[in-house]
Design a protein around this motif. Structure first.
Motif, mmCIF file in Angstrom:
data_model
loop_
_atom_site.group_PDB
_atom_site.id
_atom_site.type_symbol
_atom_site.label_atom_id
_atom_site.label_comp_id
_atom_site.label_asym_id
_atom_site.label_seq_id
_atom_site.Cartn_x
_atom_site.Cartn_y
_atom_site.Cartn_z
ATOM 1 N N LYS A 5 8.751 11.151 -10.518
ATOM 2 C CA LYS A 5 8.094 10.779 -9.144
ATOM 3 C C LYS A 5 8.870 11.485 -7.753
ATOM 4 C CE LYS A 5 6.183 6.575 -10.753
ATOM 5 N NZ LYS A 5 6.941 6.543 -12.021
ATOM 6 N N ARG A 6 8.253 11.775 -6.726
ATOM 7 C CA ARG A 6 8.978 12.287 -5.457
ATOM 8 C C ARG A 6 9.819 11.171 -5.040
ATOM 9 N NH1 ARG A 6 3.852 13.614 -3.779
ATOM 10 N NH2 ARG A 6 4.047 12.314 -2.216
ATOM 11 N N ALA A 7 10.788 11.459 -4.147
ATOM 12 C CA ALA A 7 11.782 10.507 -3.667
ATOM 13 C C ALA A 7 10.914 9.456 -2.717
ATOM 14 C CB ALA A 7 12.734 11.360 -2.926
ATOM 15 N N ASP A 8 9.887 10.017 -2.005
ATOM 16 C CA ASP A 8 9.288 9.251 -0.981
ATOM 17 C C ASP A 8 8.314 8.235 -1.782
ATOM 18 O OD1 ASP A 8 7.749 11.382 -1.724
ATOM 19 O OD2 ASP A 8 6.275 11.205 -0.121
ATOM 20 N N GLN A 9 7.869 8.604 -3.051
ATOM 21 C CA GLN A 9 7.258 7.750 -3.795
ATOM 22 C C GLN A 9 8.068 6.365 -4.559
ATOM 23 O OE1 GLN A 9 5.602 10.676 -6.572
ATOM 24 N NE2 GLN A 9 3.404 10.350 -5.815
ATOM 25 N N LEU A 10 9.175 6.970 -4.904
ATOM 26 C CA LEU A 10 10.022 5.997 -5.304
ATOM 27 C C LEU A 10 10.470 4.926 -4.384
ATOM 28 C CD1 LEU A 10 12.362 8.252 -7.935
ATOM 29 C CD2 LEU A 10 10.972 6.205 -8.488
ATOM 30 N N LEU A 11 10.953 5.523 -3.405
ATOM 31 C CA LEU A 11 11.243 4.675 -2.179
ATOM 32 C C LEU A 11 10.366 3.508 -1.758
ATOM 33 C CD1 LEU A 11 13.434 3.898 -0.328
ATOM 34 C CD2 LEU A 11 12.587 5.637 1.571
ATOM 35 N N LYS A 12 9.174 4.053 -1.737
ATOM 36 C CA LYS A 12 7.934 3.078 -1.436
ATOM 37 C C LYS A 12 7.858 1.848 -2.345
ATOM 38 C CE LYS A 12 2.967 3.205 -0.344
ATOM 39 N NZ LYS A 12 1.902 3.985 -0.149
ATOM 40 N N LEU A 13 7.989 2.406 -3.869
ATOM 41 C CA LEU A 13 7.910 1.607 -4.960
ATOM 42 C C LEU A 13 9.122 0.418 -4.817
ATOM 43 C CD1 LEU A 13 6.645 3.562 -7.677
ATOM 44 C CD2 LEU A 13 5.305 1.996 -6.560
ATOM 45 N N VAL A 14 10.172 0.915 -4.792
ATOM 46 C CA VAL A 14 11.222 -0.127 -4.968
ATOM 47 C C VAL A 14 11.590 -0.581 -3.871
ATOM 48 C CG1 VAL A 14 12.472 1.742 -6.476
ATOM 49 C CG2 VAL A 14 13.177 1.784 -4.114
#
Length: 385
Positions: A5-14
């Motif tokens: 996943k893209r970094a921004d996608q991961l940050l939004k999730l976590v």
């Protein structure tokens, strides 16, 4: 097991606490890392192994994110209690010149410089036995709450804690066999042995995709559950991003007491993960009393951890003009050993074990390069330049 996943996608999730609180974690993939330890000529080398576990991409991102949240509170605690230069492992400690961070070379140099500054002194190297494998889950949870300033873990933190201490486990070898990456390979003599069924270049970077995970891993009951592992109440996995910080947090009360006892005697205290190094400007009898005090403190403040007696090293250091003389009391070899280096009172050397590890790594690199060259130039002889 889960795709990138893209970094921004991961940050939004976590960073979504409700999502983390309900997230279902994949099992940790495990494998055995083993190596033969250095032994002097004439002695038998022993084999040491360690179980390494790692998480899927998204799960690893969750562990990393919560590590960063806890690390801020832990760093504040270290500074408040004057321990920011005593706890060395798993932290970013800047070099004195500000160019990058310190590593084992700088830490060892600082310790040996301190011995030189003391002149006449005593030292002790203590090793905690089975560090990560013996951390109490109950104490980890209590320390975690204390660091957050909460009476109990919030739902998102609890889900992270639960999946660190009660995780499922997937042995990598089992997964390789179920996915067809490894299989019985027939040998020339008619026998068979387990080996890779495909070339390394054909193995996908991602172990498997979600549908393959359900069919081949879950379908074949390859996951070792928390219950299957006997419901352990101690131990956290090495290789998971959060484990190192929790190990440091676990030792807070002990570190504080050790620093207090040793500072009162005018000494210095350092801890690098499970390796403790102490310098005292006193005679060997005071040092033995301090070791007994630290042993009792470890039992009371960081149970069930204990020191491994066979790895304890102590010694006396005498000033002799511009140099010093190091006389070991307990332990093998000569000189003062710390973090892969040895100090004899005049010079600092690489330890034999450090050199042995280097030569093994060098041999593996040469072998890998030779295999790559053989594959690239299959028609050339071994003498080709």
């Amino acid at each position: 097991m889960d795709g990138p996943k893209r970094a921004d996608q991961l940050l939004k999730l976590v960073s979504d606490e409700q999502w983390v609180a309900c997230h279902g974690f994949y099992p940790l993939v495990s494998y055995e890392k083993s190596w033969r330890q250095f032994a002097p000529k004439g002695e038998t080398r022993s084999t040491k192994s360690r179980t390494i576990k790692y998480a899927s991409r998204t799960d690893a991102a969750i562990f990393s994110y919560y590590r960063s949240k806890l690390a801020t509170a832990y760093e504040d605690w270290l500074k408040t209690n004057g321990l920011e230069n005593a706890i060395l492992a798993y932290r970013a400690i800047p070099k004195d010149n500000g160019n990058g961070g310190k590593g084992n070379i700088e830490f060892a140099r600082d310790a040996f410089d301190a011995i030189r500054a003391f002149g006449d002194c005593t030292y002790a190297c203590l090793d905690i036995s089975g560090f990560f494998d013996n951390l109490s889950h109950r104490k980890i949870r209590s320390d975690w709450c204390d660091l957050l300033g909460e009476s109990d873990l919030p739902p998102d933190h609890y889900n992270v804690f639960k999946n660190l201490t009660r995780h499922g486990e997937l042995p990598l070898e089992w997964a390789y066999q179920a996915l067809g990456i490894k299989a019985d390979i027939e040998l020339k003599d008619g026998s068979a042995r387990m080996g890779f069924a495909m070339h390394a270049d054909e193995i996908e970077p991602q172990l498997c995709f979600p549908d393959e995970f359900r069919e081949y891993i879950v379908g074949n009951n390859l996951i070792i559950s928390y219950k299957d592992r006997g419901r352990p109440v101690v131990g956290i996995p090495q290789g998971v991003p959060l484990s190192d910080l929790l190990a440091n947090v676990y030792m807070r009360d002990f570190d504080l007491e050790a620093q207090k006892v040793i500072a009162a005697l005018g000494g210095r205290y350092w801890r690098y993960s499970d390796d403790i190094f102490v310098i005292l400007p006193k005679d060997e009898w005071v040092l033995q009393d301090v070791i007994a005090t630290l042993t009792k403190a470890l039992d009371e403040l960081a149970s069930p951890l204990e020191f491994k007696a066979s790895k304890t090293e102590t010694g006396l250091v005498f000033a002799t003009g511009e140099n010093q003389r190091v006389m070991p009391i307990i332990g093998k070899g000569w000189g003062c050993n710390y973090l892969g280096f040895r100090y004899d009172g005049t010079k600092v050397y690489l330890r034999e074990r450090t050199l042995g590890n280097f030569w093994r790594a060098n041999a593996r690199a040469v072998w890998k390069a030779a295999m790559a060259a053989a594959k690239r130039y299959p028609t050339q002889s071994a003498s080709y330049v």
